[in-house]
Structures are given as structure tokens and as C-alpha cells.
Design a protein around this motif. Sequence first.
Motif, PDB file in Angstrom:
ATOM      1  N   GLU A  14      18.945 -26.507 -21.021  1.00  0.00           N
ATOM      2  CA  GLU A  14      17.893 -25.562 -21.371  1.00  0.00           C
ATOM      3  C   GLU A  14      18.425 -24.285 -22.017  1.00  0.00           C
ATOM      4  N   VAL A  22      11.835 -21.994 -31.051  1.00  0.00           N
ATOM      5  CA  VAL A  22      11.285 -21.467 -29.804  1.00  0.00           C
ATOM      6  C   VAL A  22      11.172 -19.947 -29.938  1.00  0.00           C
ATOM      7  N   ALA A  23      10.120 -19.395 -29.369  1.00  0.00           N
ATOM      8  CA  ALA A  23       9.932 -17.945 -29.422  1.00  0.00           C
ATOM      9  C   ALA A  23      10.872 -17.255 -28.443  1.00  0.00           C
ATOM     10  N   PRO A  24      11.512 -16.167 -28.865  1.00  0.00           N
ATOM     11  CA  PRO A  24      12.347 -15.400 -27.934  1.00  0.00           C
ATOM     12  C   PRO A  24      11.470 -14.612 -26.976  1.00  0.00           C
ATOM     13  N   ARG A  25      12.090 -14.012 -25.997  1.00  0.00           N
ATOM     14  CA  ARG A  25      11.378 -13.155 -25.043  1.00  0.00           C
ATOM     15  C   ARG A  25      11.777 -11.706 -25.293  1.00  0.00           C
ATOM     16  N   ASN A  64      17.116 -16.935 -30.147  1.00  0.00           N
ATOM     17  CA  ASN A  64      15.816 -17.382 -29.626  1.00  0.00           C
ATOM     18  C   ASN A  64      15.971 -18.319 -28.439  1.00  0.00           C
ATOM     19  N   SER A  67      17.490 -16.573 -25.318  1.00  0.00           N
ATOM     20  CA  SER A  67      16.515 -15.620 -24.816  1.00  0.00           C
ATOM     21  C   SER A  67      15.428 -16.326 -24.017  1.00  0.00           C
ATOM     22  N   SER A  68      14.880 -17.376 -24.587  1.00  0.00           N
ATOM     23  CA  SER A  68      13.823 -18.132 -23.914  1.00  0.00           C
ATOM     24  C   SER A  68      14.351 -18.858 -22.684  1.00  0.00           C
ATOM     25  N   GLU A  71      15.319 -16.413 -19.967  1.00  0.00           N
ATOM     26  CA  GLU A  71      14.261 -15.442 -19.657  1.00  0.00           C
ATOM     27  C   GLU A  71      14.773 -14.011 -19.752  1.00  0.00           C
ATOM     28  N   ALA A  83       6.806 -15.366 -21.179  1.00  0.00           N
ATOM     29  CA  ALA A  83       7.140 -16.169 -22.353  1.00  0.00           C
ATOM     30  C   ALA A  83       6.623 -15.520 -23.621  1.00  0.00           C
ATOM     31  N   GLY A  84       7.399 -15.628 -24.677  1.00  0.00           N
ATOM     32  CA  GLY A  84       6.993 -15.116 -25.967  1.00  0.00           C
ATOM     33  C   GLY A  84       6.207 -16.148 -26.752  1.00  0.00           C
ATOM     34  N   ILE A  87       7.699 -15.878 -33.263  1.00  0.00           N
ATOM     35  CA  ILE A  87       9.039 -16.268 -33.695  1.00  0.00           C
ATOM     36  C   ILE A  87       9.418 -15.397 -34.887  1.00  0.00           C
TER      37      ILE A  87
END
Length: 94
Positions: A14, A22-25, A64, A67-68, A71, A83-84, A87
Motif C-alpha cells: 500500500e 491516487v489523490a494525495p492527502r 501522491n 501521501s495517501s 495518511e 482522504a483527498g 490530484i
Amino acid sequence: PSGGGGGALGHSVEYLPQGNHVAPRFCGRHNTSERRVKAEERQVKCSACRMDLVTNYKEFSLCNGCSSGQERCMICGSNAPQAGFYIPSAARLS
């Protein structure tokens, strides 16, 4: 790959870098675009997986995917449990 085994870089699956998929946080200090200071584009390395990226963020910590997966805030690396969904183009692969 799936499961809890280590990835190619010795990270859990992961936490492997996922690029722009994937969107970063972002933490509370960086949760809006106005709070993320911009600068000239430059090449940076993710502090977790060491992947090279190009960003226009003045401060940068994680790609990204890291970060995701961890967390943590893309900008400063602080805890970012929410969660973000955005992107940013500033986090593209070099």
C-alpha cells in the motif's frame, strides 16, 4: 501484488508509489490551494520512496502514493487522516 508482503522497494504494497493515479492527502495547514505556496517547477524526491517528481509546490514531502498510503500530508508530511480527492498536476512524474 496483494497482501501484506514487501514490495519491490521493501515497502508494504500500500505504500508503493502510485504516481498520479491516487489523490494525495493534505493536513489542516495545507488543505486548500491557497495554503500551498507555489514556486517555479523543480525536481524533487519523495521522502518515503525516493521517487523523482516535478512540482511547483515550494514545500514538498511525499508523492501522491506515499501521501495517501501513509495518511500524511504531501506538503509537510504531517498526519492527514482525511482522504483527498484532488490530484494536483504539480505532482507529476519526472
